[in-house]
Design a protein around this motif. Sequence first.
Motif, PDB file in Angstrom:
ATOM      1  N   GLU A   1     -44.410  -1.330  26.933  1.00  7.29           N
ATOM      2  CA  GLU A   1     -43.929  -2.560  27.560  1.00  7.29           C
ATOM      3  C   GLU A   1     -43.062  -2.285  28.782  1.00  7.29           C
ATOM      4  N   ASN A   2     -42.259  -1.234  28.743  1.00  9.44           N
ATOM      5  CA  ASN A   2     -41.367  -0.907  29.856  1.00  9.44           C
ATOM      6  C   ASN A   2     -41.852   0.301  30.657  1.00  9.44           C
ATOM      7  N   ALA A   3     -43.089   0.729  30.405  1.00  8.95           N
ATOM      8  CA  ALA A   3     -43.710   1.841  31.130  1.00  8.95           C
ATOM      9  C   ALA A   3     -42.829   3.097  31.121  1.00  8.95           C
ATOM     10  N   GLN A   4     -42.385   3.491  29.916  1.00  2.00           N
ATOM     11  CA  GLN A   4     -41.511   4.658  29.785  1.00  2.00           C
ATOM     12  C   GLN A   4     -42.081   5.665  28.800  1.00  2.00           C
ATOM     13  N   VAL A   5     -41.816   6.947  29.098  1.00  2.00           N
ATOM     14  CA  VAL A   5     -42.160   8.054  28.200  1.00  2.00           C
ATOM     15  C   VAL A   5     -40.874   8.822  27.966  1.00  2.00           C
ATOM     16  N   TYR A   6     -40.493   8.965  26.702  1.00  2.00           N
ATOM     17  CA  TYR A   6     -39.247   9.656  26.357  1.00  2.00           C
ATOM     18  C   TYR A   6     -39.540  10.973  25.648  1.00  2.00           C
ATOM     19  N   PRO A   7     -38.827  12.052  26.007  1.00  2.00           N
ATOM     20  CA  PRO A   7     -39.021  13.324  25.319  1.00  2.00           C
ATOM     21  C   PRO A   7     -38.330  13.365  23.947  1.00  2.00           C
TER      22      PRO A   7
ATOM     23  N   ALA B   1     -48.842   9.450  31.432  1.00  2.08           N
ATOM     24  CA  ALA B   1     -47.815   8.827  32.276  1.00  2.08           C
ATOM     25  C   ALA B   1     -48.460   8.188  33.509  1.00  2.08           C
ATOM     26  N   ASP B   2     -49.485   8.840  34.064  1.00  2.00           N
ATOM     27  CA  ASP B   2     -50.198   8.287  35.212  1.00  2.00           C
ATOM     28  C   ASP B   2     -50.923   6.994  34.816  1.00  2.00           C
ATOM     29  N   TYR B   3     -51.592   7.009  33.660  1.00  2.00           N
ATOM     30  CA  TYR B   3     -52.247   5.791  33.150  1.00  2.00           C
ATOM     31  C   TYR B   3     -51.226   4.661  33.015  1.00  2.00           C
ATOM     32  N   ILE B   4     -50.073   4.973  32.427  1.00  2.00           N
ATOM     33  CA  ILE B   4     -49.050   3.956  32.189  1.00  2.00           C
ATOM     34  C   ILE B   4     -48.538   3.401  33.521  1.00  2.00           C
ATOM     35  N   ARG B   5     -48.312   4.290  34.485  1.00  2.00           N
ATOM     36  CA  ARG B   5     -47.836   3.846  35.802  1.00  2.00           C
ATOM     37  C   ARG B   5     -48.877   2.948  36.478  1.00  2.00           C
ATOM     38  N   ARG B   6     -50.147   3.380  36.444  1.00  2.00           N
ATOM     39  CA  ARG B   6     -51.210   2.572  37.068  1.00  2.00           C
ATOM     40  C   ARG B   6     -51.358   1.232  36.357  1.00  2.00           C
ATOM     41  N   ASN B   7     -51.217   1.238  35.050  1.00  2.00           N
ATOM     42  CA  ASN B   7     -51.310   0.009  34.282  1.00  2.00           C
ATOM     43  C   ASN B   7     -50.181  -0.947  34.669  1.00  2.00           C
ATOM     44  N   TYR B   8     -48.991  -0.413  34.811  1.00  2.00           N
ATOM     45  CA  TYR B   8     -47.840  -1.227  35.201  1.00  2.00           C
ATOM     46  C   TYR B   8     -48.075  -1.842  36.584  1.00  2.00           C
ATOM     47  N   ASP B   9     -48.601  -1.024  37.514  1.00  2.00           N
ATOM     48  CA  ASP B   9     -48.926  -1.517  38.860  1.00  2.00           C
ATOM     49  C   ASP B   9     -49.983  -2.627  38.797  1.00  2.00           C
ATOM     50  N   ALA B  10     -51.020  -2.422  38.000  1.00  2.00           N
ATOM     51  CA  ALA B  10     -52.086  -3.419  37.859  1.00  2.00           C
ATOM     52  C   ALA B  10     -51.532  -4.701  37.242  1.00  2.00           C
ATOM     53  N   ASP B  11     -50.622  -4.547  36.287  1.00  2.00           N
ATOM     54  CA  ASP B  11     -50.002  -5.704  35.638  1.00  2.00           C
ATOM     55  C   ASP B  11     -49.199  -6.513  36.658  1.00  2.00           C
TER      56      ASP B  11
ATOM     57  N   LYS C   1     -60.518 -11.544  43.301  1.00  2.00           N
ATOM     58  CA  LYS C   1     -59.511 -10.480  43.327  1.00  2.00           C
ATOM     59  C   LYS C   1     -58.807 -10.371  41.980  1.00  2.00           C
ATOM     60  N   GLU C   2     -58.520 -11.520  41.393  1.00  2.00           N
ATOM     61  CA  GLU C   2     -57.841 -11.554  40.102  1.00  2.00           C
ATOM     62  C   GLU C   2     -58.717 -10.903  39.027  1.00  2.00           C
ATOM     63  N   GLU C   3     -60.027 -11.180  39.078  1.00  2.00           N
ATOM     64  CA  GLU C   3     -60.943 -10.564  38.115  1.00  2.00           C
ATOM     65  C   GLU C   3     -60.951  -9.050  38.262  1.00  2.00           C
ATOM     66  N   ASP C   4     -60.952  -8.550  39.504  1.00  2.00           N
ATOM     67  CA  ASP C   4     -60.887  -7.099  39.733  1.00  2.00           C
ATOM     68  C   ASP C   4     -59.607  -6.523  39.142  1.00  2.00           C
ATOM     69  N   GLN C   5     -58.482  -7.200  39.403  1.00  2.00           N
ATOM     70  CA  GLN C   5     -57.204  -6.715  38.874  1.00  2.00           C
ATOM     71  C   GLN C   5     -57.204  -6.752  37.345  1.00  2.00           C
ATOM     72  N   ASN C   6     -57.779  -7.798  36.762  1.00  2.00           N
ATOM     73  CA  ASN C   6     -57.846  -7.881  35.304  1.00  2.00           C
ATOM     74  C   ASN C   6     -58.690  -6.746  34.736  1.00  2.00           C
TER      75      ASN C   6
ATOM     76  N   ALA D   1     -58.998  -1.719  31.851  1.00  2.00           N
ATOM     77  CA  ALA D   1     -59.451  -0.328  31.812  1.00  2.00           C
ATOM     78  C   ALA D   1     -58.271   0.615  31.602  1.00  2.00           C
ATOM     79  N   SER D   2     -57.160   0.349  32.276  1.00  2.00           N
ATOM     80  CA  SER D   2     -56.005   1.234  32.105  1.00  2.00           C
ATOM     81  C   SER D   2     -55.406   1.073  30.709  1.00  2.00           C
ATOM     82  N   MET D   3     -55.423  -0.147  30.161  1.00  2.00           N
ATOM     83  CA  MET D   3     -54.916  -0.340  28.790  1.00  2.00           C
ATOM     84  C   MET D   3     -55.776   0.441  27.797  1.00  2.00           C
ATOM     85  N   GLU D   4     -57.083   0.398  27.979  1.00  2.00           N
ATOM     86  CA  GLU D   4     -57.961   1.129  27.078  1.00  2.00           C
ATOM     87  C   GLU D   4     -57.724   2.637  27.199  1.00  2.00           C
ATOM     88  N   GLY D   5     -57.498   3.110  28.428  1.00  2.00           N
ATOM     89  CA  GLY D   5     -57.177   4.523  28.631  1.00  2.00           C
ATOM     90  C   GLY D   5     -55.885   4.917  27.939  1.00  2.00           C
ATOM     91  N   ILE D   6     -54.871   4.084  28.091  1.00  2.00           N
ATOM     92  CA  ILE D   6     -53.563   4.356  27.471  1.00  2.00           C
ATOM     93  C   ILE D   6     -53.685   4.397  25.956  1.00  2.00           C
TER      94      ILE D   6
END
Length: 108
Positions: free
Chosen positions: A14-20, A43-53, A68-73, A78-83
């Motif tokens: 939800e907050n696009a964070q990865v903690y060690p 982390a790249d997937y999460i960042r791209r997903n956040y950007d797409a969101d 355009k909205e359909e492309d973004q959706n 796709a990024s959510m499925e990757g994550i």
Amino acid sequence: MMEQAKKTYYIDIENAQVYPEPDEDADWQFKIFATDKEIAKLADYIRRNYDADMKTFELAHVPFVEEKEEDQNRNYDASMEGIYGMIYELGDEEARRNIEKMGILNRG
């Protein structure tokens, strides 16, 4: 070549964070075990997903941009499925169970 050691990470989608390590102030949802290369990819997937969101959110407030909205959706989906696919593969039993309950991955 030696297999790279996996480390434990805590994922807050939800907050696009990865903690060690588990941060008591953070609301992480998934515990995973990943190599440096795997966590970088996730982390790249999460960042791209956040950007797409964010782009989807912006477009939702502009009339007449359905295409355009359909492309973004599609990018967001796709990024959510990757994550979630990576978290499912790398996650602990609880992470896998939670993702199965969510029913977001099309696994046979």
